[in-house]
Design a protein around this motif. Structure first.
Motif, PDB file in Angstrom:
ATOM      1  N   GLU A  92      35.409  78.347  75.198  1.00 64.19           N
ATOM      2  CA  GLU A  92      34.393  78.245  73.502  1.00 64.19           C
ATOM      3  C   GLU A  92      32.893  79.420  74.047  1.00 64.19           C
ATOM      4  O   GLU A  92      32.100  79.988  73.764  1.00 64.19           O
ATOM      5  CB  GLU A  92      33.342  76.816  74.011  1.00 64.19           C
ATOM      6  CG  GLU A  92      32.236  76.522  72.322  1.00 64.19           C
ATOM      7  CD  GLU A  92      31.440  75.784  72.621  1.00 64.19           C
ATOM      8  OE1 GLU A  92      30.190  75.861  71.307  1.00 64.19           O
ATOM      9  OE2 GLU A  92      31.530  74.805  73.504  1.00 64.19           O
ATOM     10  N   ALA A  93      32.894  79.345  75.647  1.00 65.77           N
ATOM     11  CA  ALA A  93      31.494  80.494  76.024  1.00 65.77           C
ATOM     12  C   ALA A  93      32.568  82.216  75.889  1.00 65.77           C
ATOM     13  O   ALA A  93      31.397  82.925  75.487  1.00 65.77           O
ATOM     14  CB  ALA A  93      31.247  80.383  77.395  1.00 65.77           C
ATOM     15  N   SER A 151      26.182  83.507  67.969  1.00 67.45           N
ATOM     16  CA  SER A 151      26.979  82.291  67.267  1.00 67.45           C
ATOM     17  C   SER A 151      25.949  81.200  68.043  1.00 67.45           C
ATOM     18  O   SER A 151      27.059  79.888  67.477  1.00 67.45           O
ATOM     19  CB  SER A 151      28.286  82.476  67.901  1.00 67.45           C
ATOM     20  OG  SER A 151      27.679  82.984  69.454  1.00 67.45           O
ATOM     21  N   LEU A 152      25.207  80.823  68.706  1.00 63.48           N
ATOM     22  CA  LEU A 152      24.719  79.716  68.883  1.00 63.48           C
ATOM     23  C   LEU A 152      23.628  79.110  67.830  1.00 63.48           C
ATOM     24  O   LEU A 152      22.979  78.190  68.201  1.00 63.48           O
ATOM     25  CB  LEU A 152      23.705  80.676  70.921  1.00 63.48           C
ATOM     26  CG  LEU A 152      25.447  80.438  71.381  1.00 63.48           C
ATOM     27  CD1 LEU A 152      24.846  80.596  72.490  1.00 63.48           C
ATOM     28  CD2 LEU A 152      26.263  79.494  71.988  1.00 63.48           C
ATOM     29  N   ILE A 153      23.032  80.019  66.923  1.00 64.80           N
ATOM     30  CA  ILE A 153      22.486  79.669  66.209  1.00 64.80           C
ATOM     31  C   ILE A 153      22.470  78.157  65.496  1.00 64.80           C
ATOM     32  O   ILE A 153      21.561  76.995  65.737  1.00 64.80           O
ATOM     33  CB  ILE A 153      21.669  80.361  65.114  1.00 64.80           C
ATOM     34  CG1 ILE A 153      21.213  81.633  65.761  1.00 64.80           C
ATOM     35  CG2 ILE A 153      21.110  79.960  64.597  1.00 64.80           C
ATOM     36  CD1 ILE A 153      20.198  81.836  67.084  1.00 64.80           C
ATOM     37  N   ASP A 154      23.618  77.933  64.305  1.00 66.20           N
ATOM     38  CA  ASP A 154      23.730  76.427  64.209  1.00 66.20           C
ATOM     39  C   ASP A 154      25.421  75.899  64.279  1.00 66.20           C
ATOM     40  O   ASP A 154      25.339  75.092  63.974  1.00 66.20           O
ATOM     41  CB  ASP A 154      23.827  77.189  63.017  1.00 66.20           C
ATOM     42  CG  ASP A 154      22.318  77.932  62.353  1.00 66.20           C
ATOM     43  OD1 ASP A 154      21.341  77.423  62.538  1.00 66.20           O
ATOM     44  OD2 ASP A 154      22.359  79.152  60.712  1.00 66.20           O
ATOM     45  N   ARG A 155      24.915  76.231  66.123  1.00 69.27           N
ATOM     46  CA  ARG A 155      26.149  75.288  67.165  1.00 69.27           C
ATOM     47  C   ARG A 155      26.251  73.826  66.756  1.00 69.27           C
ATOM     48  O   ARG A 155      25.039  73.305  66.369  1.00 69.27           O
ATOM     49  CB  ARG A 155      25.559  75.669  68.065  1.00 69.27           C
ATOM     50  CG  ARG A 155      27.263  75.073  69.100  1.00 69.27           C
ATOM     51  CD  ARG A 155      26.994  75.567  70.803  1.00 69.27           C
ATOM     52  NE  ARG A 155      27.802  74.962  71.366  1.00 69.27           N
ATOM     53  CZ  ARG A 155      27.391  73.733  71.169  1.00 69.27           C
ATOM     54  NH1 ARG A 155      26.263  72.925  71.113  1.00 69.27           N
ATOM     55  NH2 ARG A 155      28.108  73.261  72.722  1.00 69.27           N
ATOM     56  N   LYS A 156      27.179  73.865  66.332  1.00 69.58           N
ATOM     57  CA  LYS A 156      27.321  71.900  65.767  1.00 69.58           C
ATOM     58  C   LYS A 156      27.746  71.595  67.385  1.00 69.58           C
ATOM     59  O   LYS A 156      28.298  71.848  68.312  1.00 69.58           O
ATOM     60  CB  LYS A 156      28.681  71.826  65.123  1.00 69.58           C
ATOM     61  CG  LYS A 156      28.300  72.531  64.027  1.00 69.58           C
ATOM     62  CD  LYS A 156      27.429  71.264  63.298  1.00 69.58           C
ATOM     63  CE  LYS A 156      28.301  72.018  61.714  1.00 69.58           C
ATOM     64  NZ  LYS A 156      27.246  73.241  61.113  1.00 69.58           N
ATOM     65  N   TRP A 157      27.540  69.740  67.503  1.00 76.69           N
ATOM     66  CA  TRP A 157      27.381  69.566  68.904  1.00 76.69           C
ATOM     67  C   TRP A 157      28.897  68.468  69.377  1.00 76.69           C
ATOM     68  O   TRP A 157      29.722  68.574  68.156  1.00 76.69           O
ATOM     69  CB  TRP A 157      26.637  67.997  68.365  1.00 76.69           C
ATOM     70  CG  TRP A 157      27.055  67.071  69.930  1.00 76.69           C
ATOM     71  CD1 TRP A 157      26.251  66.964  71.070  1.00 76.69           C
ATOM     72  CD2 TRP A 157      27.898  66.574  70.611  1.00 76.69           C
ATOM     73  NE1 TRP A 157      26.477  66.318  72.313  1.00 76.69           N
ATOM     74  CE2 TRP A 157      27.845  66.191  71.615  1.00 76.69           C
ATOM     75  CE3 TRP A 157      28.903  65.954  69.810  1.00 76.69           C
ATOM     76  CZ2 TRP A 157      28.464  65.005  72.262  1.00 76.69           C
ATOM     77  CZ3 TRP A 157      30.081  65.414  70.244  1.00 76.69           C
ATOM     78  CH2 TRP A 157      30.059  64.809  71.859  1.00 76.69           C
ATOM     79  N   GLY A 158      29.306  69.511  70.425  1.00 76.86           N
ATOM     80  CA  GLY A 158      30.900  68.854  70.494  1.00 76.86           C
ATOM     81  C   GLY A 158      31.161  69.922  69.504  1.00 76.86           C
ATOM     82  O   GLY A 158      32.532  70.106  69.745  1.00 76.86           O
ATOM     83  N   SER A 159      31.361  71.202  70.104  1.00 78.27           N
ATOM     84  CA  SER A 159      31.688  72.161  69.084  1.00 78.27           C
ATOM     85  C   SER A 159      33.222  72.823  70.526  1.00 78.27           C
ATOM     86  O   SER A 159      33.930  73.354  69.834  1.00 78.27           O
ATOM     87  CB  SER A 159      31.637  73.869  68.553  1.00 78.27           C
ATOM     88  OG  SER A 159      30.340  73.835  69.739  1.00 78.27           O
TER      89      SER A 159
END
Length: 167
Positions: A92-93, A151-159
């Protein structure tokens, strides 16, 4: 994200490690910190990668991130042989590195801080050269996301979960 420069951490051949939302970079002779100050935009991809790990740590309340990381690493080491690159957190990173956020970059020194990079603002070479000449007084460098894109602005939990079984 705060970046600290150390002579010993991380151990071994690694250059950078994110421990509890702080990035430690190995810098034995203070040459990396000088390069960071001169060219902070070249490190945005690394910062984006490590910010992904910080978000993952926040998802799992810190300690559970490290437990999951180690368990998954052992499992992948013995089943696939290429443990580090196949970890869900690392995949993911690496994916998030491609869409880089904009950052304000501040150098924190004894008695204050100096903004050295921001969108549309260029710090004079005199200030940067003074910082480099007085590098021993630098406490840490901070990369502050500007929240304009990325990509990290609206990131969802557990992506990171979608990368657990994905090939």
């Amino acid at each position: 994200m705060r970046i600290y420069f150390s002579k010993t951490i991380p151990f071994g051949k690694f250059i950078a490690i994110n421990l509890f939302a702080r990035l430690y970079i190995k810098d034995k002779d203070r040459s990396r910190i000088k390069y960071f100050i001169r060219n902070p935009h070249r490190y945005f991809r690394l910062i984006q990668h490590e910010r992904s790990h910080t978000k993952q740590q926040n998802d799992l309340l810190g300690i559970f991130f490290y437990v999951w990381y180690i368990i998954e690493w052992f499992f992948k080491l013995f089943t696939e042989g290429k443990a580090y690159k196949e970890l869900s957190f690392e995949r993911e990173a690496r994916h998030n590195e491609l869409d880089i956020d904009d950052y304000d970059v501040r150098v924190h020194i004894e008695g204050g801080s100096i903004l050295i990079h921001s969108k549309g603002i260029n710090t004079s070479h005199v200030i940067i050269n003074n910082l480099i000449d007085d590098v021993k007084n630098i406490k840490y460098i901070e990369f502050i996301p500007m929240k304009t894109k990325g990509s990290l602005i609206d990131r969802k939990w557990g992506s990171w979960l979608k990368y657990v079984f994905k090939r």
